[in-house]
Design an enzyme around this catalytic site. Structure first.
Site, PDB file in Angstrom:
ATOM      1  N   GLY A   8      79.818  82.770   1.972  1.00  0.00           N
ATOM      2  CA  GLY A   8      81.118  83.400   1.698  1.00  0.00           C
ATOM      3  C   GLY A   8      81.100  84.864   2.124  1.00  0.00           C
ATOM      4  O   GLY A   8      81.697  85.721   1.482  1.00  0.00           O
ATOM      5  N   GLY A   9      80.419  85.124   3.240  1.00  0.00           N
ATOM      6  CA  GLY A   9      80.118  86.493   3.676  1.00  0.00           C
ATOM      7  C   GLY A   9      81.327  87.400   3.818  1.00  0.00           C
ATOM      8  O   GLY A   9      81.204  88.614   3.631  1.00  0.00           O
ATOM      9  N   ARG A  89      90.684  77.204  -6.412  1.00  0.00           N
ATOM     10  CA  ARG A  89      91.624  76.204  -6.915  1.00  0.00           C
ATOM     11  C   ARG A  89      92.987  76.440  -6.277  1.00  0.00           C
ATOM     12  O   ARG A  89      93.571  77.514  -6.415  1.00  0.00           O
ATOM     13  CB  ARG A  89      91.730  76.356  -8.429  1.00  0.00           C
ATOM     14  CG  ARG A  89      92.467  75.229  -9.096  1.00  0.00           C
ATOM     15  CD  ARG A  89      92.183  75.318 -10.579  1.00  0.00           C
ATOM     16  NE  ARG A  89      92.773  74.243 -11.311  1.00  0.00           N
ATOM     17  CZ  ARG A  89      92.406  73.920 -12.547  1.00  0.00           C
ATOM     18  NH1 ARG A  89      91.456  74.594 -13.149  1.00  0.00           N
ATOM     19  NH2 ARG A  89      92.993  72.935 -13.178  1.00  0.00           N
ATOM     20  N   ASN A 102      84.419  71.159  -4.168  1.00  0.00           N
ATOM     21  CA  ASN A 102      83.240  72.024  -4.142  1.00  0.00           C
ATOM     22  C   ASN A 102      81.947  71.218  -4.045  1.00  0.00           C
ATOM     23  O   ASN A 102      80.975  71.676  -3.447  1.00  0.00           O
ATOM     24  CB  ASN A 102      83.243  72.969  -5.338  1.00  0.00           C
ATOM     25  CG  ASN A 102      84.119  74.162  -5.037  1.00  0.00           C
ATOM     26  OD1 ASN A 102      83.800  74.952  -4.156  1.00  0.00           O
ATOM     27  ND2 ASN A 102      85.250  74.267  -5.702  1.00  0.00           N
ATOM     28  N   GLY A 127      79.523  80.685  -6.827  1.00  0.00           N
ATOM     29  CA  GLY A 127      80.811  80.029  -6.546  1.00  0.00           C
ATOM     30  C   GLY A 127      81.144  79.009  -7.615  1.00  0.00           C
ATOM     31  O   GLY A 127      80.295  78.215  -8.026  1.00  0.00           O
ATOM     32  N   ASP A 156      79.325  87.457 -17.634  1.00  0.00           N
ATOM     33  CA  ASP A 156      79.809  87.211 -19.004  1.00  0.00           C
ATOM     34  C   ASP A 156      78.978  88.007 -20.009  1.00  0.00           C
ATOM     35  O   ASP A 156      79.510  88.562 -20.972  1.00  0.00           O
ATOM     36  CB  ASP A 156      79.740  85.714 -19.320  1.00  0.00           C
ATOM     37  CG  ASP A 156      80.423  84.895 -18.240  1.00  0.00           C
ATOM     38  OD1 ASP A 156      81.621  85.100 -18.031  1.00  0.00           O
ATOM     39  OD2 ASP A 156      79.751  84.081 -17.582  1.00  0.00           O
ATOM     40  N   HIS A 184      79.793  78.639 -17.542  1.00  0.00           N
ATOM     41  CA  HIS A 184      80.591  79.803 -17.135  1.00  0.00           C
ATOM     42  C   HIS A 184      82.040  79.333 -17.026  1.00  0.00           C
ATOM     43  O   HIS A 184      82.537  79.016 -15.951  1.00  0.00           O
ATOM     44  CB  HIS A 184      80.096  80.370 -15.799  1.00  0.00           C
ATOM     45  CG  HIS A 184      81.047  81.361 -15.209  1.00  0.00           C
ATOM     46  ND1 HIS A 184      81.259  82.604 -15.754  1.00  0.00           N
ATOM     47  CD2 HIS A 184      81.865  81.291 -14.139  1.00  0.00           C
ATOM     48  CE1 HIS A 184      82.166  83.247 -15.044  1.00  0.00           C
ATOM     49  NE2 HIS A 184      82.556  82.466 -14.050  1.00  0.00           N
TER      50      HIS A 184
HETATM   51  P1  NAX Z   1      86.923  84.843  -1.826  1.00  0.00           P
HETATM   52  O1  NAX Z   1      87.925  83.741  -1.693  1.00  0.00           O
HETATM   53  O2  NAX Z   1      87.329  86.260  -1.586  1.00  0.00           O
HETATM   54  O3  NAX Z   1      85.699  84.542  -0.837  1.00  0.00           O
HETATM   55  C1  NAX Z   1      85.121  83.283  -0.735  1.00  0.00           C
HETATM   56  C2  NAX Z   1      84.617  83.175   0.677  1.00  0.00           C
HETATM   57  O4  NAX Z   1      83.865  81.968   0.775  1.00  0.00           O
HETATM   58  C3  NAX Z   1      85.750  83.080   1.715  1.00  0.00           C
HETATM   59  O5  NAX Z   1      85.537  84.060   2.708  1.00  0.00           O
HETATM   60  C4  NAX Z   1      85.605  81.657   2.263  1.00  0.00           C
HETATM   61  O6  NAX Z   1      85.925  81.584   3.653  1.00  0.00           O
HETATM   62  C5  NAX Z   1      84.123  81.392   2.015  1.00  0.00           C
HETATM   63  N1  NAX Z   1      83.771  79.977   1.961  1.00  0.00           N
HETATM   64  C6  NAX Z   1      84.482  78.943   1.441  1.00  0.00           C
HETATM   65  N2  NAX Z   1      83.826  77.795   1.626  1.00  0.00           N
HETATM   66  C7  NAX Z   1      82.663  78.111   2.253  1.00  0.00           C
HETATM   67  C8  NAX Z   1      81.571  77.341   2.730  1.00  0.00           C
HETATM   68  N3  NAX Z   1      81.553  76.016   2.623  1.00  0.00           N
HETATM   69  N4  NAX Z   1      80.546  77.987   3.314  1.00  0.00           N
HETATM   70  C9  NAX Z   1      80.562  79.323   3.462  1.00  0.00           C
HETATM   71  N5  NAX Z   1      81.591  80.101   3.073  1.00  0.00           N
HETATM   72  C10 NAX Z   1      82.614  79.496   2.463  1.00  0.00           C
HETATM   73  O7  NAX Z   1      86.257  84.645  -3.253  1.00  0.00           O
HETATM   74  P2  NAX Z   1      85.397  85.671  -4.111  1.00  0.00           P
HETATM   75  O8  NAX Z   1      86.291  86.488  -4.941  1.00  0.00           O
HETATM   76  O9  NAX Z   1      84.413  86.340  -3.215  1.00  0.00           O
HETATM   77  O10 NAX Z   1      84.669  84.652  -5.123  1.00  0.00           O
HETATM   78  C11 NAX Z   1      83.715  83.716  -4.668  1.00  0.00           C
HETATM   79  C12 NAX Z   1      83.398  82.713  -5.741  1.00  0.00           C
HETATM   80  O11 NAX Z   1      82.800  83.358  -6.866  1.00  0.00           O
HETATM   81  C13 NAX Z   1      84.600  81.964  -6.310  1.00  0.00           C
HETATM   82  O12 NAX Z   1      84.275  80.577  -6.415  1.00  0.00           O
HETATM   83  C14 NAX Z   1      84.784  82.585  -7.679  1.00  0.00           C
HETATM   84  O13 NAX Z   1      85.447  81.699  -8.554  1.00  0.00           O
HETATM   85  C15 NAX Z   1      83.356  82.820  -8.052  1.00  0.00           C
HETATM   86  N6  NAX Z   1      83.112  83.751  -9.175  1.00  0.00           N
HETATM   87  C16 NAX Z   1      82.087  83.467 -10.014  1.00  0.00           C
HETATM   88  C17 NAX Z   1      81.754  84.309 -11.046  1.00  0.00           C
HETATM   89  C18 NAX Z   1      80.625  83.988 -11.970  1.00  0.00           C
HETATM   90  O14 NAX Z   1      80.432  84.752 -12.933  1.00  0.00           O
HETATM   91  N7  NAX Z   1      79.854  82.936 -11.793  1.00  0.00           N
HETATM   92  C19 NAX Z   1      82.535  85.546 -11.324  1.00  0.00           C
HETATM   93  C20 NAX Z   1      83.320  86.002 -10.145  1.00  0.00           C
HETATM   94  C21 NAX Z   1      83.970  84.908  -9.340  1.00  0.00           C
HETATM   95  O15 NAX Z   1      85.113  84.485 -10.020  1.00  0.00           O
END
Ligand code: NAX
Length: 324
Positions: A8-9, A89, A102, A127, A156, A184
């Site tokens: 997700g770079g 989502r 996912n 993610g 959290d 989470h």
């Molecule tokens: P963004 O939507 O800004 O970035 C996600 C990136 O991942 C996008 O650039 C997308 O193109 C890329 N991507 C999607 N599928 C992919 C794949 N198969 N291979 C490689 N790249 C892929 O999201 P962002 O705000 O950066 O959040 C990323 C994830 O972190 C989300 O799932 C979010 O829900 C999760 N989080 C988890 C948290 C935790 O505490 N565990 C807290 C923060 C965040 O909510």
């Protein structure tokens, strides 16, 4: 050199994370780093812009950046993998659809890690839904050690510490031994019962049980949604910060009488939580990138009921994805 894969770079968390990793903040100022960045093909253009900015920082420790959209290539030789990219989502999407969408990503990434990464690779899943995504990656990463997989509840924990510190009127670092139990998600259990404030039980310092069982719990559980409501986007800088805290926790010997929260593989745990889940526990590390569960923390009736609920949710997620 440490080879660190981050997925997700070009997403918003990574715009806060990659620069801090490259600066040496995560693994120390002596450790040269190669970044292996995975993105979807349609986001590789934006990722190239991020790579230009990384170059323009002229970080002395950043020796190499690899980018691509094929995990079998990008994960080659990595010894740390931070899996941030996931499908968000979408409108009208049910939670079970989200889990299944996912799952596809984490099946492919688990398989690729087992095939091409260092056999001792440590895998950190961010993610969402991160606990179950981590379980899926592990289940498809035949041969890798379950103790080398983690899902993030460290944000959290930070949220809970900040709330307790504000309520007690103390410094955040004076709030210790805070555990997040379980998933989470909104069922997570921020544990005020075993937490300490200036070394004393938090429940003796904050005597307002109504606040602890009510507003404190829901503020932490709902914090992600509150940030989205206020900012129009989900937590990014605080998530990146928690990723650094969490990985540093695993690569630093945990100080005496302290612990940190991480979801880890539940099989064999001493708290009676069901096997084969990634469940958040209080953890201690010797600083080698692995950790052990802190055993024997007491649960009162309130905590026990909440923990049963978050466990039931994780079992349901697992059964929907792996056995559905
Ligand atoms: P963004 O939507 O800004 O970035 C996600 C990136 O991942 C996008 O650039 C997308 O193109 C890329 N991507 C999607 N599928 C992919 C794949 N198969 N291979 C490689 N790249 C892929 O999201 P962002 O705000 O950066 O959040 C990323 C994830 O972190 C989300 O799932 C979010 O829900 C999760 N989080 C988890 C948290 C935790 O505490 N565990 C807290 C923060 C965040 O909510």
């Amino acid at each position: 050199m440490r080879r660190i894969a981050v997925t997700g770079g070009s997403g918003q968390i990574n715009y806060n994370l990659l620069f801090r990793i490259a600066s040496g903040e995560m693994l120390g100022e002596e450790q040269p780093i190669a970044l292996h960045l995975l993105e979807l093909p349609e986001a590789l253009g934006a990722l190239e812009g991020v790579v230009m900015e990384l170059q323009d920082c002229a970080y002395p420790l950043l020796r190499e950046v690899v980018i691509g959209s094929d995990p079998m290539k990008v994960f080659s030789g990595v010894d740390l993998a931070i899996l941030v990219g996931a499908t968000p989502r979408g409108k009208g999407m049910e939670r079970s659809d989200l889990l299944k969408e996912n799952a596809k990503i984490f099946v492919a990434q688990g398989k690729a890690l087992a095939k091409v990464a260092d056999p001792e690779v440590k895998v950190f899943v961010v993610g969402n839904p991160c606990n179950t995504n981590c379980l899926i990656a592990f289940h498809h990463a035949g041969g890798l050690n379950p103790r080398h997989f983690f899902a993030m509840t460290r944000l959290d924990e930070n949220r809970a510490k900040a709330q307790l510190a504000a309520k007690a009127g103390v410094l955040v670092r004076e709030v210790t031994q805070v555990t997040i139990w379980g998933n989470h998600s909104a069922t997570q259990v921020p544990d005020f019962f075993n937490a300490r404030i200036k070394g004393k039980p938090a429940i003796e310092v904050i005597k307002d049980r109504h606040y602890l069982e009510g507003e404190f719990m829901t503020t932490v559980q709902q914090r992600g949604s509150a940030v989205i409501a206020a900012r129009g986007k989900s937590s990014a800088a605080s998530a990146a910060n928690a990723i650094l805290d969490w990985i540093k926790d695993l690569y630093t010997p945990t100080p005496a009488n302290e612990w940190f929260s991480s979801a880890i593989y539940s099989t064999g745990n001493s708290y009676g939580i069901a096997d084969d889940l990634f469940f958040s526990f209080p953890c201690r590390s010797k600083g080698d990138g692995t950790c052990e569960i802190v055993a024997g923390l007491p649960w009162d009736e309130f905590l026990r009921k909440k923990i049963e609920k978050t466990e039931a949710e994780l079992i349901q997620e697992r059964d929907e994805v792996l056995r559905g």
